[in-house]
Write an enzyme that holds these catalytic residues in place. Structure first.
Site, PDB file in Angstrom:
ATOM      1  CB  CYS A 100     -17.476 -51.031  65.516  1.00 44.91           C
ATOM      2  SG  CYS A 100     -18.880 -50.655  66.540  1.00 44.91           S
ATOM      3  CB  CYS A 151     -17.259 -33.259  65.365  1.00 48.78           C
ATOM      4  SG  CYS A 151     -15.916 -33.853  64.395  1.00 48.78           S
ATOM      5  CB  CYS A 170     -18.139 -35.874  57.777  1.00 48.09           C
ATOM      6  SG  CYS A 170     -19.151 -35.389  59.189  1.00 48.09           S
ATOM      7  CB  SER A 177      -3.508 -39.949  67.462  1.00 51.18           C
ATOM      8  OG  SER A 177      -3.972 -39.498  68.701  1.00 51.18           O
ATOM      9  CG  ASP A 212      -3.541 -33.966  71.789  1.00 55.13           C
ATOM     10  OD1 ASP A 212      -3.525 -35.055  71.197  1.00 55.13           O
ATOM     11  OD2 ASP A 212      -4.059 -33.807  72.910  1.00 55.13           O
ATOM     12  CG  ASP A 213      -5.803 -36.496  68.695  1.00 56.95           C
ATOM     13  OD1 ASP A 213      -6.913 -36.232  69.155  1.00 56.95           O
ATOM     14  OD2 ASP A 213      -4.977 -37.207  69.302  1.00 56.95           O
TER      15      ASP A 213
HETATM   16  S1  SF4 Z   1     -19.015 -35.681  62.947  1.00 56.75           S
HETATM   17 FE1  SF4 Z   1     -16.766 -35.723  63.140  1.00 56.75          FE
HETATM   18  S2  SF4 Z   1     -16.297 -37.776  63.925  1.00 56.75           S
HETATM   19 FE2  SF4 Z   1     -18.403 -37.828  63.144  1.00 56.75          FE
HETATM   20  S3  SF4 Z   1     -18.251 -38.571  61.016  1.00 56.75           S
HETATM   21 FE3  SF4 Z   1     -18.193 -36.322  60.961  1.00 56.75          FE
HETATM   22  S4  SF4 Z   1     -15.989 -35.789  61.050  1.00 56.75           S
HETATM   23 FE4  SF4 Z   1     -16.211 -37.920  61.694  1.00 56.75          FE
END
Ligand code: SF4
Length: 433
Positions: A2, A426, A423, A272, A334-335
């Site tokens: 969002c 992922c 973070c 991107s 690519d990203d």
């Molecule tokens: S898991 Fe990946 S997309 Fe989600 S907040 Fe963490 S770094 Fe960002």
């Protein structure tokens, strides 16, 4: 995903609110909404569709000197509630991991829900506070997850960012007005400059052109979302002090240093991938050229609501430039690679039919292995090609001559942050929150 935009000024803000929300369209294209206050109550209007298409002829009656706006991939916002503190509207970005548990508890206490969205839980938790700051604090204590939110009230606009700072939130200032928003690209054309980012855990209030920090919820560590710099944010934005465009160039340069390859041109998967490709080109001294052009009237495939729409948008948005591809060895940046199907079924096919010699792919982030729990729309583990296959198997699957991803360490270095302050869930499949 969002986008959030809040503005307060002494004069009518409607045009700036409309444009500022429009400049966050890349963060969500399914719904949009505006809410304003002008001394005679809070007004709210939401639409299914894009900001410019749905609001250009539907702004009359929304004039005011404070307002909030929202672009969304999943639900209609702002949401309006009447509470013991008076009427308010709220916009939210993030994800409440324990929403089910919290809504069950609220239902047992007599609350009813219109939807199963996070925003309703957030709004109802805030409404239980003695005042808005207390309500935000109480909400923050109860939820597990990530949030950035703005609340429009008759007395001013409150804004809050979770203590881990997953989602971006920046303050802009110009004479007589202040904005708080997801990204700085939303206010530069409106004459605002960056004042500062909202701090991790900060709750603040804006009224007229004044900003006041009400509280800071302390945190043991931060978790700035790395993917904002890699892909999500607009390249013109600066997030937590780092330009997205510069971050992408750093990531591309890291790829060129670690994975050099002897090719004729560096190409990008627009949009991107362009910053990553320019970084690769500048570091390797191999010329950047347009292997693909993104058609101006196509949408953003990653943020379409259904897989069928994502596939369709991905296929139509990129047009190859045969004159730049024919008889050349190309490294294409690519990203990220999500399912691998766009690279395999679309880009590689288009490059081969344009007469390419060798295709080498360089990816700005490490292999995506896990879904995001903190508010970015991602695929399930089973859909992620790197969750199922090794790098070599992905290379064979997408049918290219070479494939390499940035390492986690190179991502941290490119973003100028220690890995324990950003973070990277992922890519690691480990969640700290
Ligand atoms: S898991 Fe990946 S997309 Fe989600 S907040 Fe963490 S770094 Fe960002």
């Amino acid at each position: 995903m969002c986008g959030i935009f809040a503005i307060s000024a002494k004069e009518n803000i409607l045009d700036d609110l409309f444009l500022g929300t429009f400049y966050l369209q890349h963060r969500g294209q399914l719904y949009c909404g505006l809410s304003t206050y002008a001394g005679d109550g809070i007004k709210i209007r939401t639409h299914r569709g894009l900001v410019r298409e749905t609001f250009t002829n539907d702004l009359v009656g929304l004039e005011g000197n404070m307002g909030i706006g929202h672009t969304s991939l999943k639900d209609r916002q702002p949401l309006k509630l009447d509470s013991k503190m008076g009427e308010f509207t709220v916009c939210f970005e993030g994800n409440i991991i324990n929403r089910g548990e919290l809504s069950d508890e609220l239902k047992k206490n007599g609350h009813s829900f219109y939807t199963d969205s996070d925003i309703e839980v957030v709004a109802k938790l805030i409404a239980q506070g003695d005042d808005f700051v207390d309500g935000i604090e109480k909400m923050a204590q109860r939820i597990r997850g990530a949030y950035a939110l703005v609340i429009l009230t008759g007395g001013g606009i409150y804004a809050a960012r979770d203590k881990y700072a997953f989602r971006p939130m920046v303050i802009g200032k110009r004479d007589g007005a202040v904005v708080i928003t997801s990204e700085s690209c939303s206010f530069v054309n409106l004459g605002f400059t960056i004042l500062r980012d909202v701090k991790p855990g900060e709750i603040l209030m804006i009224e007229g052109a004044e900003i006041e920090t009400k509280k800071i919820i302390p945190a043991e560590f931060t978790q700035y979302c790395s993917f904002e710099w890699v892909y999500t944010a607009n390249a013109a934005s600066t997030i937590d002090g780092l330009s997205v465009d510069i971050a992408r160039r750093n990531l591309g340069a890291a790829l060129a240093r670690r994975y050099p390859v002897n090719v004729d041109i560096v190409g990008a998967v627009p949009n991107s991938g362009i910053g990553h490709a320019i970084g690769y080109s500048q570091e390797s001294k191999i010329p950047f050229d347009n292997a693909f052009i993104k058609y101006d009237y196509a949408g953003r495939s990653y943020t379409q609501p259904t897989q069928a729409e994502r596939d369709r948008e991905a296929k139509i948005k990129l047009i190859p430039v045969p004159a730049k591809i024919k008889d050349r060895n190309i490294v294409i940046c690519d990203d990220s690679i999500v399912r691998g199907t766009q690279m395999k079924n679309d880009l590689v096919v288009k490059m081969r039919s344009s007469g390419v010699k060798e295709i080498h792919v360089r990816v700005a982030c490490p292999p995506l292995k896990a879904p995001c729990l903190y508010g970015v729309a991602t695929r399930s583990k089973e859909e992620l090609v790197a969750h199922q296959k090794s790098v070599e198997k992905v290379r064979k699957y997408i049918d290219v001559d070479g494939l390499a991803y940035n390492t986690l360490e190179d991502v941290g270095e490119a973003l100028g942050r220690p890995l324990d302050q950003i973070c990277v869930s992922c890519w690691t499949d480990k969640y700290r929150v």
